[in-house]
Motif scaffolding. Sequence first.
Motif, PDB file in Angstrom:
ATOM      1  N   UNK A   1       0.831  -1.217   0.000  1.00 20.35           N
ATOM      2  CA  UNK A   1       0.000   0.000   0.000  1.00 20.35           C
ATOM      3  C   UNK A   1       0.862   1.264   0.000  1.00 20.35           C
ATOM      4  N   UNK A   2       1.967   1.224   0.732  1.00 19.19           N
ATOM      5  CA  UNK A   2       2.856   2.394   0.782  1.00 19.19           C
ATOM      6  C   UNK A   2       3.454   2.680  -0.595  1.00 19.19           C
ATOM      7  N   UNK A   3       3.854   1.640  -1.314  1.00 19.25           N
ATOM      8  CA  UNK A   3       4.445   1.828  -2.643  1.00 19.25           C
ATOM      9  C   UNK A   3       3.392   2.346  -3.621  1.00 19.25           C
ATOM     10  N   UNK A   4       2.186   1.795  -3.545  1.00 16.43           N
ATOM     11  CA  UNK A   4       1.119   2.260  -4.444  1.00 16.43           C
ATOM     12  C   UNK A   4       0.861   3.749  -4.261  1.00 16.43           C
ATOM     13  N   UNK A   5       0.966   4.223  -3.027  1.00 13.92           N
ATOM     14  CA  UNK A   5       0.745   5.641  -2.746  1.00 13.92           C
ATOM     15  C   UNK A   5       1.761   6.545  -3.426  1.00 13.92           C
ATOM     16  N   UNK A   6       2.984   6.015  -3.673  1.00 13.68           N
ATOM     17  CA  UNK A   6       4.010   6.797  -4.357  1.00 13.68           C
ATOM     18  C   UNK A   6       3.739   6.883  -5.862  1.00 13.68           C
ATOM     19  N   UNK A   7       3.131   5.859  -6.400  1.00 14.21           N
ATOM     20  CA  UNK A   7       2.949   5.798  -7.850  1.00 14.21           C
ATOM     21  C   UNK A   7       1.614   6.381  -8.311  1.00 14.21           C
ATOM     22  N   UNK A   8       0.642   6.413  -7.423  1.00 13.94           N
ATOM     23  CA  UNK A   8      -0.660   6.944  -7.812  1.00 13.94           C
ATOM     24  C   UNK A   8      -1.416   7.345  -6.560  1.00 13.94           C
ATOM     25  N   UNK A   9      -2.497   8.104  -6.770  1.00 17.03           N
ATOM     26  CA  UNK A   9      -3.360   8.416  -5.627  1.00 17.03           C
ATOM     27  C   UNK A   9      -3.927   7.113  -5.095  1.00 17.03           C
ATOM     28  N   UNK A  10      -3.931   6.962  -3.780  1.00 21.84           N
ATOM     29  CA  UNK A  10      -4.570   5.768  -3.202  1.00 21.84           C
ATOM     30  C   UNK A  10      -6.081   5.943  -3.344  1.00 21.84           C
ATOM     31  N   UNK A  11      -6.694   5.038  -4.073  1.00 19.17           N
ATOM     32  CA  UNK A  11      -8.141   5.114  -4.260  1.00 19.17           C
ATOM     33  C   UNK A  11      -8.844   4.864  -2.938  1.00 19.17           C
ATOM     34  N   UNK A  12     -10.053   5.395  -2.839  1.00 20.68           N
ATOM     35  CA  UNK A  12     -10.846   5.128  -1.634  1.00 20.68           C
ATOM     36  C   UNK A  12     -11.069   3.633  -1.486  1.00 20.68           C
ATOM     37  N   UNK A  13     -11.203   3.198  -0.239  1.00 20.47           N
ATOM     38  CA  UNK A  13     -11.462   1.780   0.013  1.00 20.47           C
ATOM     39  C   UNK A  13     -12.782   1.382  -0.625  1.00 20.47           C
ATOM     40  N   UNK A  14     -12.791   0.215  -1.239  1.00 17.58           N
ATOM     41  CA  UNK A  14     -14.022  -0.286  -1.841  1.00 17.58           C
ATOM     42  C   UNK A  14     -14.988  -0.747  -0.759  1.00 17.58           C
ATOM     43  N   UNK A  15     -16.268  -0.407  -0.922  1.00 19.23           N
ATOM     44  CA  UNK A  15     -17.289  -0.844   0.040  1.00 19.23           C
ATOM     45  C   UNK A  15     -18.456  -1.533  -0.664  1.00 19.23           C
ATOM     46  N   UNK A  16     -18.932  -0.918  -1.749  1.00 12.37           N
ATOM     47  CA  UNK A  16     -20.136  -1.421  -2.421  1.00 12.37           C
ATOM     48  C   UNK A  16     -19.741  -2.087  -3.744  1.00 12.37           C
ATOM     49  N   UNK A  17     -20.101  -3.381  -3.881  1.00  7.87           N
ATOM     50  CA  UNK A  17     -19.742  -4.167  -5.058  1.00  7.87           C
ATOM     51  C   UNK A  17     -21.009  -4.701  -5.712  1.00  7.87           C
ATOM     52  N   UNK A  18     -21.159  -4.461  -7.011  1.00 11.87           N
ATOM     53  CA  UNK A  18     -22.296  -4.988  -7.775  1.00 11.87           C
ATOM     54  C   UNK A  18     -21.757  -6.004  -8.781  1.00 11.87           C
ATOM     55  N   UNK A  19     -22.324  -7.212  -8.763  1.00 10.27           N
ATOM     56  CA  UNK A  19     -21.889  -8.297  -9.644  1.00 10.27           C
ATOM     57  C   UNK A  19     -23.005  -8.607 -10.631  1.00 10.27           C
ATOM     58  N   UNK A  20     -22.690  -8.539 -11.923  1.00  7.20           N
ATOM     59  CA  UNK A  20     -23.656  -8.946 -12.946  1.00  7.20           C
ATOM     60  C   UNK A  20     -23.332 -10.380 -13.336  1.00  7.20           C
ATOM     61  N   UNK A  21     -24.238 -11.291 -13.036  1.00 11.17           N
ATOM     62  CA  UNK A  21     -24.013 -12.700 -13.353  1.00 11.17           C
ATOM     63  C   UNK A  21     -23.820 -13.523 -12.098  1.00 11.17           C
ATOM     64  N   UNK A  22     -24.778 -14.415 -11.848  1.00 11.11           N
ATOM     65  CA  UNK A  22     -24.724 -15.244 -10.646  1.00 11.11           C
ATOM     66  C   UNK A  22     -24.285 -16.663 -10.927  1.00 11.11           C
ATOM     67  N   UNK A  23     -23.407 -16.834 -11.918  1.00 11.65           N
ATOM     68  CA  UNK A  23     -22.872 -18.162 -12.226  1.00 11.65           C
ATOM     69  C   UNK A  23     -21.852 -18.584 -11.175  1.00 11.65           C
ATOM     70  N   UNK A  24     -21.016 -19.550 -11.518  1.00 12.31           N
ATOM     71  CA  UNK A  24     -20.070 -20.086 -10.539  1.00 12.31           C
ATOM     72  C   UNK A  24     -19.097 -19.032 -10.032  1.00 12.31           C
ATOM     73  N   UNK A  25     -18.569 -18.199 -10.936  1.00  9.77           N
ATOM     74  CA  UNK A  25     -17.613 -17.181 -10.496  1.00  9.77           C
ATOM     75  C   UNK A  25     -18.317 -16.122  -9.652  1.00  9.77           C
ATOM     76  N   UNK A  26     -19.501 -15.657 -10.113  1.00 10.62           N
ATOM     77  CA  UNK A  26     -20.254 -14.656  -9.345  1.00 10.62           C
ATOM     78  C   UNK A  26     -20.598 -15.157  -7.959  1.00 10.62           C
ATOM     79  N   UNK A  27     -21.051 -16.410  -7.879  1.00  5.87           N
ATOM     80  CA  UNK A  27     -21.409 -16.990  -6.575  1.00  5.87           C
ATOM     81  C   UNK A  27     -20.184 -17.103  -5.670  1.00  5.87           C
ATOM     82  N   UNK A  28     -19.089 -17.653  -6.200  1.00  3.73           N
ATOM     83  CA  UNK A  28     -17.882 -17.847  -5.375  1.00  3.73           C
ATOM     84  C   UNK A  28     -17.311 -16.522  -4.902  1.00  3.73           C
TER      85      UNK A  28
END
Length: 457
Positions: A218-245
Amino acid sequence: MKIIILGAGQVGGTLAEHLASEANDITVVDTDSERLRDLGDRLDIRTVQGRASLPTVLRQAGADDADMLVAVTNSDETNMVACQVAYSLFHTPTKIARVRESAYLTREELFDNDHIPVDVLISPEQVVTNYIKRLIEHPGSLQVIDFAEGKAQLVAVRAYYGGPLVGQQLRQIRAHMPNVDTRVAAIFRRDRPITPQGDTVIEADDEVFFIAAKKDIRAVMGELRRIDETNKRVVIAGGGQIGERLAEAIESRYQVKIIEMNPARCRYLSDTLESTVVLQGSASDRDLMLEENIADADIFLALTNDDEANIMSSLLAKRLGSRKVMTIINNPAYVDLVQGGEIDIAISPQLATIGTLLAHVRRGDIVSVHSLRRGAAEAIEAVAHGDSKSSKVVGKAIEDISLPPGTTIGAIIRDEEVLIAHDDTVIESGDHVILFVVDKKHIRDVEKLFHVGLSFF
């Protein structure tokens, strides 16, 4: 190495392409003559048409003296039976099978020589799920790869205008972060690789691959780019095996919604998942997306089996305000077309899976192989064995090792310690060495470095 690949689909075809370019003797078996003809026209390989599990077909493919069988047809059962036939009739030394059904995968006692003789199990869905999970956990990353069971990580980020290191030489990283040891392993600028040197200047929009201990990422990423906000809300299109897992893996830490068309599948997901909200409908339905406040989503993931549907729903999600969009693309020709525009990350399931297969095909003690830049380069984790007399790397400082062109050593994992590679770092027996190979025609030369003995002198 003589290798039989069962299945000429996307994984089998991609694997054949990788291995045929590395002077292996490849035979591909499939029932689809058109697929085989296409592969045969493009690659220097043999093809055999027929059912992959039949003894007569395997013998025709050369199973009598094959070194390895890779069963990656669309049928778990065909793959498992083919491994059994190869073991019982042909004594094939290494048998790899793609098994998708989790009901099989949870019963490890099934897969041994007394039952179903499979040496290596590959589950593409699980590989892709883990890949996406790491991207979610590292906001701002384009690719995240674990080495030595997660002790070290390789992360790709895009350098941005005004970033602390843009316009500066790589040797300045240490001055910026005196308490963090890291190494830039590869840089891609306008799709072309640049071998990093101390005086290499990072430019805006460079795709920078760096390696560090997991705790320092995380410290190195901060040097190379703005640290993006922490992810909280995730929307998944497709409830197949990958979506479910994926939902199952992240729902305890994120607010997750799944959009799935099939009513029966929706009911199953509602019963199976604990806190994930399941919505029936199409992710290409603008009204549904607006109703579900897609603008508030930190990440939108299109994970259906339909490339076109994934692309369209991703473009819609981005237009409606979703912060970051990731899309599974099965057709390799589409991947470079869509990534980096409105779609932030295009994920190729074949390339994610291919690395797991390649680790078992490479000569020498290769622990893992990962495709970088959608197959343009590779990151390899190899174990050094022997001593200064029997090994080309053990007992030598990195500056004294004759590395193939375009190859760099990024890090060494020694027991629990992550050592970032410097010119005077000496490799010891048992070290896990992380290498980056920009020109894949030199893969064989890298493998030879990690052979023990006199055969290559």
